[in-house]
Design an enzyme around this catalytic site. Structure first.
Site, PDB file in Angstrom:
ATOM      1  N   SER A   1     -16.515  18.546 115.245  1.00 58.77           N
ATOM      2  CA  SER A   1     -17.098  17.968 116.442  1.00 58.77           C
ATOM      3  C   SER A   1     -16.424  16.626 116.689  1.00 58.77           C
ATOM      4  O   SER A   1     -16.097  15.912 115.741  1.00 58.77           O
ATOM      5  CB  SER A   1     -18.598  17.769 116.229  1.00 58.77           C
ATOM      6  OG  SER A   1     -19.088  16.764 117.102  1.00 58.77           O
TER       7      SER A   1
ATOM      8  N   GLU B   1     -18.733  32.485 116.931  1.00 60.20           N
ATOM      9  CA  GLU B   1     -19.427  32.112 118.172  1.00 60.20           C
ATOM     10  C   GLU B   1     -18.674  32.623 119.401  1.00 60.20           C
ATOM     11  O   GLU B   1     -19.265  33.135 120.349  1.00 60.20           O
ATOM     12  CB  GLU B   1     -19.573  30.595 118.267  1.00 60.20           C
ATOM     13  CG  GLU B   1     -20.627  30.027 117.345  1.00 60.20           C
ATOM     14  CD  GLU B   1     -20.696  28.509 117.472  1.00 60.20           C
ATOM     15  OE1 GLU B   1     -21.714  28.017 117.958  1.00 60.20           O
ATOM     16  OE2 GLU B   1     -19.721  27.822 117.097  1.00 60.20           O
TER      17      GLU B   1
ATOM     18  N   LYS C   1     -19.779  17.846 111.148  1.00 58.76           N
ATOM     19  CA  LYS C   1     -19.822  19.220 111.652  1.00 58.76           C
ATOM     20  C   LYS C   1     -18.612  20.062 111.263  1.00 58.76           C
ATOM     21  O   LYS C   1     -17.475  19.616 111.277  1.00 58.76           O
ATOM     22  CB  LYS C   1     -19.918  19.225 113.183  1.00 58.76           C
ATOM     23  CG  LYS C   1     -21.244  18.740 113.723  1.00 58.76           C
ATOM     24  CD  LYS C   1     -22.426  19.596 113.314  1.00 58.76           C
ATOM     25  CE  LYS C   1     -22.484  20.879 114.102  1.00 58.76           C
ATOM     26  NZ  LYS C   1     -22.944  20.683 115.484  1.00 58.76           N
TER      27      LYS C   1
ATOM     28  N   HIS D   1     -37.136  41.716 110.767  1.00 61.89           N
ATOM     29  CA  HIS D   1     -37.731  40.663 111.613  1.00 61.89           C
ATOM     30  C   HIS D   1     -37.201  39.277 111.232  1.00 61.89           C
ATOM     31  O   HIS D   1     -37.873  38.266 111.459  1.00 61.89           O
ATOM     32  CB  HIS D   1     -39.264  40.653 111.525  1.00 61.89           C
ATOM     33  CG  HIS D   1     -39.890  42.007 111.659  1.00 61.89           C
ATOM     34  ND1 HIS D   1     -40.335  42.503 112.856  1.00 61.89           N
ATOM     35  CD2 HIS D   1     -40.121  42.975 110.733  1.00 61.89           C
ATOM     36  CE1 HIS D   1     -40.833  43.729 112.668  1.00 61.89           C
ATOM     37  NE2 HIS D   1     -40.705  44.038 111.386  1.00 61.89           N
TER      38      HIS D   1
END
Ligand code: ARG
Length: 477
Positions: free
Chosen positions: A290, A303, A296, A169
């Protein structure tokens, strides 16, 4: 590529291939709309190999002379050289790879070129070509898959003793070793290898000889052609053979499962590289920054792979839907099999390549993983098991530990940070050995010492077995 306006200036273009009964040329837009050469030229090599085998068989059974067969082989070989040199002009008015090559053959060698298509149809030709093409692609994908599997084993071997929290979980559950977690990925990919190898068996059957749908009147020797092309068997029914695309659907299903697995791994990597987890670092060469936020470092490869899983699932749905309404035998619908198949092939291979490069380069933050495992009461089950070994029934032990956890929550302390006196409030069976035997992370993982368990000794043994399994798997393939 010739454009549609050029093809409309060339109304005779198709008549040489099938135009005998037509009284006007194909509409220029329709010619372009119905063509497949834009995408099927990618299996020109398989088309040529298939034609050479067909011509060789026709010579063997006496339908062609040896001299004719040799002229065809020579002509096709020259065409292949031309294609590979980039000097072959693909004509959209010639519809597909098959007619482009056959038409060019006749331009080069004259009337003998027109004999190549004896006893054959594009229906069995295209089905044969795709199978040859897919067979090669499966072999190439298996090579990359094996490289990724070896990369995972290499990283696991370095991390048999690295402890991290295991989750259910997405909540801290029990400590596991990082090596053990990586071996879970390995198992997914082993099933993927098995699926691809199994799929390959059904890909590797030869439709050629089925002709348009009913077979052919020539005394063909299908077994001989199959042997020349490395097919394991010939198809049993001509109607089925020209229309069947199960093999492509099976491949796309196997590809979808691979992408689903890579997507799950991606999701974990994305979580683990976040500032909140910091479990692993992905080397800079697999990341981007970024344009606005200077801090970043984005996990682009995972991804993108997670995102690309969607298109492969779509490719699978495209093929299933393509086939569901088709009556026997070949229908033009089947031309639509190629792009979803090619897209799945390209996407799965690219994703596997990116992972095969990236995984062995991952850098675990061993201390941070360990600290995370110390939070979240990951050894609570071990304390319950400790009490069971001292004679308490498991349900009662569960209750006792639950109370100890509540104290830990109240005091912001892990179970291992509570004092012996505090622990003994909950059960007088708890003695000083509890820290050593149950509450340390090492005790917890070492205790799960059976096949499939997370103990470092088991992970080491599992890695050794994994190498043997890989060797067996890929030798058989
Ligand atoms: N371009 C076609 C395909 O990809 C080849 C087979 C066409 N056969 C036919 N009779 N139109 O499926």
């Amino acid at each position: 590529m010739t454009t549609s306006s050029q093809s409309s200036n060339n109304p005779q273009a198709t008549s040489g291939m099938w135009g005998g009964r037509f009284s006007e040329a194909t509409d220029a837009f329709v010619a372009e709309f119905t063509a497949s050469v834009q995408f099927d030229q990618r299996f020109y090599k398989q088309d040529i190999v298939g034609s050479i085998a067909h011509a060789t068989m026709l010579a063997k059974v006496g339908v062609l002379t040896e001299a004719e067969r040799n002229d065809i082989v020579q002509g096709l070989t020259e065409i292949q050289t031309q294609i590979e040199a980039g000097s072959f002009e693909w004509r959209i008015d010639l519809e597909d790879v098959h007619m482009n090559i056959e038409s060019r053959l006749t331009d080069r060698i004259g009337i003998t070129g027109k004999k190549l298509h004896t006893g054959r149809s594009r229906n069995d030709q295209v089905a044969t070509d795709i199978r040859l093409y897919l067979r090669d692609e499966i072999d190439a994908i298996l090579v990359v898959l094996q490289r990724l599997q070896n990369g995972i084993l290499a990283l696991a071997a370095k991390n048999t003793n690295t402890i991290m929290p295991g989750f259910t979980h997405l909540q801290t559950a029990q400590p596991v070793t990082f090596g053990h977690h990586l071996l879970a990925w390995f198992e997914m990919l082993v099933r993927d290898t098995e699926r691809l190898q199994d799929c390959r068996k059904r890909v590797n059957r030869m439709p050629l000889g089925s002709a348009a749908l009913a077979g052919t009147t020539y005394p063909i020797d299908r077994a001989y052609t199959a042997e020349l092309l490395g097919f394991e068997a010939v198809s049993e029914n001509s109607l089925d053979a020209v229309s069947d695309r199960d093999f492509a659907i099976e491949f796309n299903a196997a590809a979808a499962l691979i992408m689903m697995h890579l997507s799950r791994m991606s999701e974990e990597l994305i979580l683990w590289t976040s500032a909140q987890f910091k479990f692993v670092q992905i080397p800079d060469r697999f990341c981007t920054g970024s344009s606005i936020m200077p801090q970043k470092k984005n996990p682009d490869v995972p991804e993108l792979v997670r995102g690309k899983s969607g298109r492969v699932f779509g490719d699978l749905m495209s093929l299933l839907t393509l086939m569901k309404g088709q009556p026997l035998a070949y229908n033009k619908d089947n031309q639509e099999d190629k792009e979803p198949l090619f897209d799945a092939i390209d996407t799965v291979r690219g994703s596997l390549m990116a992972f095969a490069d990236m995984i062995p380069a991952l850098v675990p933050n061993i201390e941070i993983m360990r600290e995370a495992a110390l939070r979240g009461f990951s050894t609570a089950t071990d304390l319950a098991d400790y009490l069971v070994k001292k004679g308490i029934a498991f349900r009662d032990a569960h209750e006792i530990v639950g109370k100890a956890v509540a104290l830990g929550v109240a005091e912001s302390k892990d179970l291992s940070e509570l004092t012996l006196e505090q622990l003994q409030q909950f059960s007088n069976l708890i003695s000083a050995d509890v820290f050593e035997q149950a509450l340390t992370l090492e005790a917890s993982v070492n205790a799960r010492n059976h096949i499939g368990g997370t103990a470092p000794a088991q992970v080491t043994a599992a890695i050794a077995r994994a190498h043997t399994r890989l060797a067996a798997l890929y030798n058989q393939g």
